[in-house]
Design a protein around this motif. Structure first.
Motif, PDB file in Angstrom:
ATOM      1  N   ARG A 289      38.616  39.405  50.718  1.00  0.00           N
ATOM      2  CA  ARG A 289      39.540  39.546  49.651  1.00  0.00           C
ATOM      3  C   ARG A 289      40.788  38.464  49.156  1.00  0.00           C
ATOM      4  N   PHE A 290      40.878  38.109  49.999  1.00  0.00           N
ATOM      5  CA  PHE A 290      42.395  36.938  49.873  1.00  0.00           C
ATOM      6  C   PHE A 290      42.560  36.016  50.455  1.00  0.00           C
ATOM      7  N   PHE A 291      41.292  34.762  50.091  1.00  0.00           N
ATOM      8  CA  PHE A 291      40.603  33.816  50.311  1.00  0.00           C
ATOM      9  C   PHE A 291      41.061  32.892  49.713  1.00  0.00           C
ATOM     10  N   ASP A 292      41.282  33.534  47.979  1.00  0.00           N
ATOM     11  CA  ASP A 292      41.334  32.725  46.566  1.00  0.00           C
ATOM     12  C   ASP A 292      42.607  33.929  45.901  1.00  0.00           C
ATOM     13  N   VAL A 293      43.899  34.230  46.277  1.00  0.00           N
ATOM     14  CA  VAL A 293      43.773  34.843  45.361  1.00  0.00           C
ATOM     15  C   VAL A 293      45.592  34.932  44.928  1.00  0.00           C
ATOM     16  N   THR A 294      45.740  35.053  43.527  1.00  0.00           N
ATOM     17  CA  THR A 294      47.172  34.457  43.334  1.00  0.00           C
ATOM     18  C   THR A 294      47.930  35.684  43.653  1.00  0.00           C
TER      19      THR A 294
END
Length: 302
Positions: A289-294
């Motif tokens: 879920r937070f592997f590639d977040v803004t």
């Protein structure tokens, strides 16, 4: 108590403090895991993760003389905490009260070198942070039993979330073989790259900060996700002015309530973490879920 404990707990959660105890923590954890490996199963996942982390963290912070044998009583108090601290139910929490008394007796005995020097000396074999905490407690004006109780509260505060989150992370990964394999592949590669020398042996003093780097992006996402779901946050703030909060009442009609200057405000962070307004499918564990977040997405993770 708060004047001593709150700064100590806050300081314990800083990266600089965590990095100073990492090598000692890792060595103790390896010892505990090797001992568990020599025993025949089956194991309770809860006990396995809890004891390994308790033993390793307490030894790393407070040294080899810390009474690890308070573990069972600590778990009993943690299990019955609601009854122990809720009048009039507290009167009937007989086993928890007895366990708490045993813990504090053992902790007072452990604290005696600092008590004897009135908190004016560090004790060899204890981490810098451990000495800071114990000197702060034993140089205070609190009665001895309260000093032991404060140390017990400190231990519970820094340990319970780590234990809780570790259990749930392992539980979710064991129930999700695909996520487990993805994470294991990343960790194996990251350890080989960041924590092993040319001879394929572990580097004892490798800086733990690399775990927050690109070699462990999926692991970082998994830890954030498990924290989003299960962390027991205590976010307390003091209102420095009268503040009006918008709210929605039971009838969905707009309402407001006030926090007066000086009031203590506790945010319902768990409610925000489980709110589909901020997180899609909020009650599901998603390892990436937070592997590639803004930055805008990440700001809702408190």
């Amino acid at each position: 108590v708060a004047d001593v404990l709150i700064p100590a707990i806050h300081k314990a959660n800083t990266q600089s403090i965590l990095h100073t105890i990492t090598t000692s923590f890792n060595r103790q954890l390896v010892t505990v895991l090797q001992e568990a490996h020599r025993q025949s199963g089956p194991f309770s996942l809860k006990h396995f993760t809890s004891f390994a982390l308790f033993s390793s963290s307490m030894t790393a912070i407070f040294g080899e003389s810390f009474p690890i044998d308070i573990y069972d009583d600590t778990m009993l108090v943690d299990r019955d905490a609601y009854f122990l601290f809720t009048p009039p139910l507290s009167f009937f929490a007989f086993s928890a009260h007895r366990a708490q008394s045993r813990i504090q007796t053992r902790l007072l005995n452990y604290m005696s070198p600092w008590i004897d020097t009135h908190g004016n000396q560090d004790i060899d074999g204890v981490s810098i942070h451990g000495n800071d905490v114990l000197r702060g407690l034993t140089s205070s004006q609190m009665p001895l039993r309260d000093q032991a109780g404060a140390l017990q509260a400190y231990i519970w505060a820094i340990y319970t979330n780590i234990s809780n989150l570790s259990f749930w992370l392992f539980a979710h990964l064991l129930a999700d073989p695909t996520s487990y394999e993805r994470l294991q592949e990343e960790v194996d590669h990251g350890v080989e790259t960041e924590f092993m020398n040319a001879g394929k042996t572990l580097i004892d003093d490798a800086h733990p900060g690399v775990i927050g780097g690109p070699s462990f992006r999926l692991l970082g996402s998994a830890v954030k996700e498990i924290g989003r779901l299960y962390m027991l946050p205590a976010s307390y703030r003091t209102a420095n002015a009268d503040v009006e909060f918008p709210s929605t009442g039971a009838s969905d009609e707009p309402e407001t309530f006030w926090a007066r200057k000086g009031d203590i405000v506790v945010a319902n962070i768990t409610g925000m973490h489980w709110d589909e307004q901020w997180f899609e499918d909020p009650l599901s564990f998603r390892v990436d879920r937070f592997f590639d977040v803004t930055a805008d997405q990440k700001r809702y993770l408190s």
